[in-house]
Design an enzyme around this catalytic site. Structure first.
Site, mmCIF file in Angstrom:
data_model
loop_
_atom_site.group_PDB
_atom_site.id
_atom_site.type_symbol
_atom_site.label_atom_id
_atom_site.label_comp_id
_atom_site.label_asym_id
_atom_site.label_seq_id
_atom_site.Cartn_x
_atom_site.Cartn_y
_atom_site.Cartn_z
ATOM 1 N N ARG A 165 0.963 -5.340 -2.362
ATOM 2 C CA ARG A 165 -0.374 -5.866 -2.113
ATOM 3 C C ARG A 165 -0.296 -7.381 -2.309
ATOM 4 O O ARG A 165 0.541 -7.876 -3.065
ATOM 5 C CB ARG A 165 -1.396 -5.269 -3.074
ATOM 6 C CG ARG A 165 -1.512 -3.748 -3.010
ATOM 7 C CD ARG A 165 -2.465 -3.238 -4.093
ATOM 8 N NE ARG A 165 -2.641 -1.798 -4.042
ATOM 9 C CZ ARG A 165 -1.901 -0.926 -4.737
ATOM 10 N NH1 ARG A 165 -0.946 -1.366 -5.550
ATOM 11 N NH2 ARG A 165 -2.113 0.378 -4.630
ATOM 12 N N LYS A 189 -2.415 -1.661 -9.342
ATOM 13 C CA LYS A 189 -3.786 -1.351 -9.738
ATOM 14 C C LYS A 189 -3.794 -0.567 -11.047
ATOM 15 O O LYS A 189 -2.964 0.299 -11.277
ATOM 16 C CB LYS A 189 -4.475 -0.526 -8.642
ATOM 17 C CG LYS A 189 -4.819 -1.322 -7.396
ATOM 18 C CD LYS A 189 -5.622 -0.490 -6.427
ATOM 19 C CE LYS A 189 -6.091 -1.300 -5.228
ATOM 20 N NZ LYS A 189 -6.873 -0.486 -4.268
ATOM 21 N N HIS A 257 -2.648 -7.439 4.523
ATOM 22 C CA HIS A 257 -2.536 -6.042 4.090
ATOM 23 C C HIS A 257 -1.914 -5.169 5.174
ATOM 24 O O HIS A 257 -1.321 -4.124 4.875
ATOM 25 C CB HIS A 257 -3.912 -5.502 3.694
ATOM 26 C CG HIS A 257 -3.850 -4.307 2.788
ATOM 27 N ND1 HIS A 257 -3.389 -4.373 1.490
ATOM 28 C CD2 HIS A 257 -4.159 -2.999 3.004
ATOM 29 C CE1 HIS A 257 -3.445 -3.171 0.938
ATOM 30 N NE2 HIS A 257 -3.895 -2.318 1.841
ATOM 31 N N ARG A 260 1.672 -4.457 4.611
ATOM 32 C CA ARG A 260 1.925 -3.326 3.695
ATOM 33 C C ARG A 260 1.834 -2.005 4.457
ATOM 34 O O ARG A 260 2.663 -1.111 4.270
ATOM 35 C CB ARG A 260 0.927 -3.382 2.540
ATOM 36 C CG ARG A 260 0.996 -2.219 1.553
ATOM 37 C CD ARG A 260 0.062 -2.536 0.387
ATOM 38 N NE ARG A 260 -0.445 -1.359 -0.290
ATOM 39 C CZ ARG A 260 0.177 -0.786 -1.333
ATOM 40 N NH1 ARG A 260 1.316 -1.258 -1.771
ATOM 41 N NH2 ARG A 260 -0.375 0.268 -1.929
ATOM 42 N N HIS A 283 0.769 4.487 -4.916
ATOM 43 C CA HIS A 283 -0.428 5.307 -4.737
ATOM 44 C C HIS A 283 -0.506 6.355 -5.842
ATOM 45 O O HIS A 283 0.491 7.019 -6.146
ATOM 46 C CB HIS A 283 -0.401 6.016 -3.381
ATOM 47 C CG HIS A 283 -0.699 5.124 -2.225
ATOM 48 N ND1 HIS A 283 -0.371 5.441 -0.920
ATOM 49 C CD2 HIS A 283 -1.301 3.914 -2.162
ATOM 50 C CE1 HIS A 283 -0.752 4.469 -0.113
ATOM 51 N NE2 HIS A 283 -1.318 3.530 -0.854
ATOM 52 N N TYR A 292 -0.571 7.865 6.588
ATOM 53 C CA TYR A 292 0.468 7.285 7.435
ATOM 54 C C TYR A 292 1.090 8.312 8.367
ATOM 55 O O TYR A 292 1.659 7.948 9.397
ATOM 56 C CB TYR A 292 1.534 6.606 6.575
ATOM 57 C CG TYR A 292 0.971 5.410 5.853
ATOM 58 C CD1 TYR A 292 0.631 4.249 6.546
ATOM 59 C CD2 TYR A 292 0.720 5.448 4.489
ATOM 60 C CE1 TYR A 292 0.069 3.163 5.892
ATOM 61 C CE2 TYR A 292 0.166 4.367 3.834
ATOM 62 C CZ TYR A 292 -0.159 3.229 4.539
ATOM 63 O OH TYR A 292 -0.720 2.152 3.893
#
Length: 311
Positions: A165, A189, A257, A260, A283, A292
């Site tokens: 990110r 995150k 982004h 990514r 994730h 994806y």
């Protein structure tokens, strides 16, 4: 945060402050999420002042009805919030109300009775492998200052080469990426860390930037610097990406982004498995990574429709 601007009783403001402190300290919520929750609850208390006809106190939160929360979400929708924003508004409010309920101050049943708005299903829009490779080169950068062009290329190479990110890339220090690094420890995150492999092209791009950078880069300071020497801000890279889009004729979806997304999509197309890609992206849930597969299937169908003689 300036609570003087929030019309609410001191008891309610104090509980809100303690809740935000807990999210920041004990739960180590990501800075962007924390800012969003602060903003969402501030907007809610401002709404309640008008909705109730007076500034709300803790006792008014205790008697909150489902209709009051629905009225707030309806107001946000009229102001232009989409389904994703409304879902985040509701998540922030639920977190705050459940915090108050755990302390025995209110009953949060009203928040639990509301369904989150249905989220639109949209696939990420990755670049082609040729577009991504060209975009991250030093030669593609438009800034006339050589060290800044090298800096931008190094940042974009991290986004595409490691699937970072933009905030993760800009938080790196020189100590995170020594010249012989084969892996990179990334803090994502929620303060979660992950290990990603480092392709040879990544340290080469960073070494070129470090050689040209006019500022001394201490090991514990930000690796990427702005023109005046401070920490590089995401808006600068986003603005440069916008210029690159125009110069290269790329769609508006070609954002930092998107690199990514391209990292994940190209790995999947090359035979990567979802679990590995999930770990590389950081994730929390495999379902997030599974989007994806939809991108890959959509591309296959597009090629089929364009190429098959009976399509």
């Amino acid at each position: 945060m300036n609570e003087i601007l929030i019309l609410a009783g001191p008891d309610l403001l104090e509980q809100r402050r303690q809740w935000l402190d807990q999210l920041s300290g004990e739960r180590r919520l990501a800075a962007n999420t924390l800012q969003a929750y602060e903003r969402d609850t501030r907007q809610f208390l401002t709404f309640l002042t008008t909705h109730l006809g007076h500034p709300p106190a803790l006792s008014h939160i205790h008697t909150l009805r489902t209709a009051d929360l629905r009225a707030f979400l309806a107001k946000r929708r009229r102001d232009g919030s989409g389904a994703r924003s409304l879902g985040r508004h509701l998540a922030g409010l639920r977190s705050f109300l459940r915090y108050l309920e755990r302390k025995g101050l209110i009953n949060a049943a009203a928040a639990g009775a509301i369904r989150a708005p249905r989220q639109p299903k949209s696939l990420p829009k990755p670049l082609t492998d040729r577009q991504a490779v060209e975009l991250v080169t030093r030669q593609a950068q438009l800034n006339d200052e050589p060290w800044i062009a090298a800096r931008d290329a190094a940042v974009l190479t991290l986004l595409y080469g490691c699937g970072l990110r933009i905030a993760e890339a800009l938080d790196l220090t020189p100590a995170d990426l020594p010249g012989d690094a084969r892996t990179l420890r990334v803090t994502g995150k929620g303060g979660k860390t992950r290990i990603v492999p480092v392709l040879d092209v990544v340290p080469r791009a960073i070494d070129e930037y470090r050689t040209l950078c006019p500022y001394h880069l201490d090991d514990d300071q930000p690796l990427f610097r702005g023109a005046r020497g401070g920490k590089l801000q995401p808006a600068i890279i986003q603005r440069e990406m916008q210029k690159l889009r125009g110069a290269m004729g790329l769609p508006d979806s070609a954002t930092p982004h998107a690199l990514r997304h391209s990292f994940a999509t190209h790995l999947l197309a090359g035979g990567g498995d979802l679990r590995t890609i999930q770990e590389l992206l950081g994730h929390a849930s495999l379902s997030t990574t599974q989007i994806y597969t939809g991108v890959d299937q959509a591309r296959l169908l597009e090629v089929y429709d364009r190429a098959h003689p009976r399509a």
